[in-house]
Design an enzyme around this catalytic site. Structure first.
Site, PDB file in Angstrom:
ATOM      1  CD  GLU A   1      -3.051   0.991   2.150  1.00  0.00           C
ATOM      2  OE1 GLU A   1      -3.727  -0.045   1.991  1.00  0.00           O
ATOM      3  OE2 GLU A   1      -3.172   1.489   3.177  1.00  0.00           O
TER       4      GLU A   1
ATOM      5  CD  GLU B   1      -6.784  -1.781   8.179  1.00  0.00           C
ATOM      6  OE1 GLU B   1      -7.013  -0.794   7.485  1.00  0.00           O
ATOM      7  OE2 GLU B   1      -5.675  -2.543   7.811  1.00  0.00           O
TER       8      GLU B   1
ATOM      9  CD  GLU C   1     -10.797   6.833   9.981  1.00  0.00           C
ATOM     10  OE1 GLU C   1     -11.198   7.003   8.788  1.00  0.00           O
ATOM     11  OE2 GLU C   1      -9.824   6.351  10.406  1.00  0.00           O
TER      12      GLU C   1
HETATM   13  C1  LIG Z   1      -7.665   7.774   8.036  1.00  0.00           C
HETATM   14  C2  LIG Z   1      -7.364   6.563   7.741  1.00  0.00           C
HETATM   15  N1  LIG Z   1      -8.100   5.678   8.446  1.00  0.00           N
HETATM   16  C3  LIG Z   1      -7.992   4.122   8.211  1.00  0.00           C
HETATM   17  C4  LIG Z   1      -7.106   3.958   6.956  1.00  0.00           C
HETATM   18  C5  LIG Z   1      -7.004   2.303   6.800  1.00  0.00           C
HETATM   19  O1  LIG Z   1      -8.100   1.542   7.048  1.00  0.00           O
HETATM   20  C6  LIG Z   1      -6.618   4.702   6.388  1.00  0.00           C
HETATM   21  N2  LIG Z   1      -5.921   4.577   5.457  1.00  0.00           N
HETATM   22  N3  LIG Z   1      -6.672   6.148   6.833  1.00  0.00           N
END
Ligand SMILES: Cc1ncc(CO)c(N)n1
Length: 207
Positions: A81, A130, A196
């Site tokens: 990733e 996740e 988030e």
């Molecule tokens: C902010 C954020 N939350 C979760 C993930 C992965 O699940 C990510 N790449 N970025």
């Protein structure tokens, strides 16, 4: 009744929803997100994933051995990733060597702070992080180019299966832990939901 991943989602449906539904994602799906908004997300999420990789490595260090296969798959996926983020940044001519914005930094500090918590708290937070992207990128429905591959990365069935395995591993240890640790796991879940939401808002406000 003890804490489970499903119970956390059920008991905190509204705050969880605020972490996974955001105009940023809706506008990706509609193709109306502005490049500066998307690019800000892309670069900051690359920086996020660097810190997240450190967190996952520490979770592995605290895990029972029979949880290793799932966590090692996760670490291997992050290797790929990070390289993918670098490719996307090159394609879009983005500079990756930039400072973390405040929300990204706060998220990183939260993930670093988890290393002092019991494993059930750490694995619950890992699952929530996740699952937030798994749901967030899936719920708006199929995305147009150039966003389709972003939605597919976190919405694909293999990733969904990985998230389910994390939930199983979290549920297993939550069932055996103290009420105090269960409360700590719940607090970590709520913090993930809030961070988030803030992370989407950070990118959405760019420009
Ligand atoms: C902010 C954020 N939350 C979760 C993930 C992965 O699940 C990510 N790449 N970025």
């Amino acid at each position: 009744m003890g804490v489970t991943c499903q119970a956390l989602l059920r008991n905190h449906a509204r705050i969880w929803q605020q972490g996974i539904e955001h105009p940023f994602l809706r506008q990706c799906q509609q193709g109306t997100i502005q490049p500066v908004q998307f690019d800000t997300w892309l670069v900051q999420d690359y920086l996020f994933v660097q810190e997240f990789t450190r967190m996952l490595a520490r979770v592995l260090g605290a895990a029972p051995f029979h949880h290793f296969p799932v966590l090692l798959n996760g670490l291997a996926a992050l290797k790929e990733e990070l390289a993918w983020f670098e490719l996307k940044a090159t394609e879009r001519q983005l500079e990756l060597d930039v400072p973390q914005q405040s929300t990204c930094q706060q998220y990183g500090e939260f993930m670093a702070s988890l290393c002092t918590t019991p494993y059930p708290v750490q694995v619950t937070a890992l699952w929530a992080i996740e699952y937030a992207y798994n749901q967030g990128w899936q719920l708006p429905g199929p995305m147009p180019e150039p966003y389709a591959e972003f939605a597919a990365r976190w919405g694909n069935p293999g990733f969904t299966e990985y998230v389910n395995q994390l939930a199983q591993q979290a549920d297993e240890v939550l069932a055996e832990t103290s009420a105090m640790t269960q409360r700590q796991a719940e607090a970590a879940f709520l913090r993930v939901a809030t961070l988030e939401r803030d992370f989407w808002q950070m990118a959405f406000s760019a420009g």
